[in-house]
Design a protein around this motif. Sequence first.
Motif, mmCIF file in Angstrom:
data_model
loop_
_atom_site.group_PDB
_atom_site.id
_atom_site.type_symbol
_atom_site.label_atom_id
_atom_site.label_comp_id
_atom_site.label_asym_id
_atom_site.label_seq_id
_atom_site.Cartn_x
_atom_site.Cartn_y
_atom_site.Cartn_z
ATOM 1 N N SER A 140 -1.291 5.124 -6.993
ATOM 2 C CA SER A 140 -0.666 5.699 -5.806
ATOM 3 C C SER A 140 0.842 5.470 -5.766
ATOM 4 O O SER A 140 1.568 6.198 -5.078
ATOM 5 C CB SER A 140 -1.311 5.148 -4.536
ATOM 6 O OG SER A 140 -1.272 3.730 -4.527
ATOM 7 N N TYR A 182 0.281 15.531 -0.898
ATOM 8 C CA TYR A 182 1.644 15.011 -0.807
ATOM 9 C C TYR A 182 2.647 15.915 -1.531
ATOM 10 O O TYR A 182 3.819 15.989 -1.125
ATOM 11 C CB TYR A 182 1.691 13.568 -1.316
ATOM 12 C CG TYR A 182 0.906 12.636 -0.420
ATOM 13 C CD1 TYR A 182 1.356 12.337 0.868
ATOM 14 C CD2 TYR A 182 -0.309 12.095 -0.827
ATOM 15 C CE1 TYR A 182 0.622 11.519 1.708
ATOM 16 C CE2 TYR A 182 -1.043 11.267 0.002
ATOM 17 C CZ TYR A 182 -0.578 10.981 1.272
ATOM 18 O OH TYR A 182 -1.304 10.179 2.120
ATOM 19 N N GLU A 223 -6.067 13.123 3.908
ATOM 20 C CA GLU A 223 -5.286 14.214 3.335
ATOM 21 C C GLU A 223 -6.044 15.541 3.435
ATOM 22 O O GLU A 223 -5.453 16.580 3.727
ATOM 23 C CB GLU A 223 -4.946 13.917 1.859
ATOM 24 C CG GLU A 223 -3.988 12.758 1.667
ATOM 25 C CD GLU A 223 -4.660 11.395 1.674
ATOM 26 O OE1 GLU A 223 -3.947 10.377 1.563
ATOM 27 O OE2 GLU A 223 -5.913 11.335 1.776
ATOM 28 N N ASP A 249 0.852 -1.191 0.000
ATOM 29 C CA ASP A 249 0.000 0.000 0.000
ATOM 30 C C ASP A 249 0.890 1.244 0.000
ATOM 31 O O ASP A 249 1.580 1.523 0.976
ATOM 32 C CB ASP A 249 -0.901 -0.013 1.236
ATOM 33 C CG ASP A 249 -1.898 1.137 1.267
ATOM 34 O OD1 ASP A 249 -1.661 2.166 0.594
ATOM 35 O OD2 ASP A 249 -2.915 1.018 1.967
ATOM 36 N N TRP A 295 3.246 7.499 4.564
ATOM 37 C CA TRP A 295 3.156 7.996 5.937
ATOM 38 C C TRP A 295 4.356 7.549 6.773
ATOM 39 O O TRP A 295 4.835 8.310 7.632
ATOM 40 C CB TRP A 295 1.838 7.579 6.586
ATOM 41 C CG TRP A 295 0.753 8.555 6.236
ATOM 42 C CD1 TRP A 295 -0.274 8.369 5.349
ATOM 43 C CD2 TRP A 295 0.619 9.890 6.728
ATOM 44 N NE1 TRP A 295 -1.034 9.513 5.273
ATOM 45 C CE2 TRP A 295 -0.516 10.457 6.100
ATOM 46 C CE3 TRP A 295 1.347 10.668 7.638
ATOM 47 C CZ2 TRP A 295 -0.944 11.758 6.355
ATOM 48 C CZ3 TRP A 295 0.917 11.978 7.893
ATOM 49 C CH2 TRP A 295 -0.210 12.507 7.261
ATOM 50 N N TYR A 355 0.186 4.387 0.213
ATOM 51 C CA TYR A 355 -0.143 5.414 1.201
ATOM 52 C C TYR A 355 0.495 5.085 2.555
ATOM 53 O O TYR A 355 0.949 5.986 3.270
ATOM 54 C CB TYR A 355 -1.662 5.536 1.337
ATOM 55 C CG TYR A 355 -2.343 5.904 0.042
ATOM 56 C CD1 TYR A 355 -2.241 7.190 -0.475
ATOM 57 C CD2 TYR A 355 -3.069 4.963 -0.687
ATOM 58 C CE1 TYR A 355 -2.848 7.535 -1.676
ATOM 59 C CE2 TYR A 355 -3.671 5.295 -1.888
ATOM 60 C CZ TYR A 355 -3.563 6.579 -2.379
ATOM 61 O OH TYR A 355 -4.149 6.919 -3.574
ATOM 62 N N GLU A 376 -5.389 13.789 -2.902
ATOM 63 C CA GLU A 376 -4.178 13.096 -2.470
ATOM 64 C C GLU A 376 -2.931 13.709 -3.100
ATOM 65 O O GLU A 376 -1.931 13.965 -2.412
ATOM 66 C CB GLU A 376 -4.279 11.613 -2.837
ATOM 67 C CG GLU A 376 -5.409 10.889 -2.125
ATOM 68 C CD GLU A 376 -5.741 9.549 -2.750
ATOM 69 O OE1 GLU A 376 -6.419 8.751 -2.086
ATOM 70 O OE2 GLU A 376 -5.333 9.284 -3.910
#
Length: 293
Positions: free
Chosen positions: A201, A241, A272, A165, A171, A167, A237
Amino acid sequence: MRFLLIPLLGLSLMGCQSTQQQVTQSVLPIPFTEPLQANPRTQIEIARYSELLNSPELTRSQRAELYHIRGKLYDSLGQSQLAQIDFNRALKLQPDMAEVYNFLGIHHTLRQEYGEAYERFDSVLELDDSYDYAYLNRGIALYYGSRPELAVDDFKRFLANAPDDAYRVMWLYIGEHAVDPEAAKVSLQKNSTALSDEVWSTQLVKLYLNEISEAKFLAQVSTGVKSQKEYAERLCEAYFYIAKRYKAQGNNLKAAEFFRLTLATNVFEFVEHKYARLELRLIREEQLAKANS
């Protein structure tokens, strides 16, 4: 192509429709879409649950669950105060609802009430230590609460449950960057090997690894998008970022513009979107502190 930022104050956003051709068109050199509108279906559901809550025949458990559901609906519309009221009502009736503690923890984090946030997320994990997103949300609270080393522990736990993943990879990088930027880049490179190029992503991680330029990253945001809603979510998103990347570089001006763009999508449910407002507040606080020093 050079991408220029235009302040959002007073800007009327002109967006795409749901077709792929229209999604990729943009008047500005930055991809954007019109803000998501409140879903009428959600508003109808809120009205329906409000009527059900007036019934005197409900058990405590049933009433608690209805407050829980209505609170989530309010939260999805960005009505945080109403959501919090319902979440607190739910807990008074049934104090073992892990998801409700999770939502309240997020709300405390957004108000920079970090001690209360930690307590709420600890309560989630005491009730259900498999509640995956409590580790993410507690990690975020620890990160914003200036405890990045502890945040990294939670982000690692969160990533371990789904190493493919992007995301979760992002993080963890954000947390590790606050501790040691160079080590964080090495870790990001290592964690990127578990990601698939078929998933959009993954492009976020490639941007952070400087494998693609910001211009190229933005140019492909609409790839595979099938609706305006999906496009707005993806832009939410992407903007966030990019903003975090600029902030890490010390460019608060560009960071603030991209955080504002994040908010302009109206994707209230996304983490986000929620933390873009907090990021803007922190930038303002930093500017005020410098002005007063």
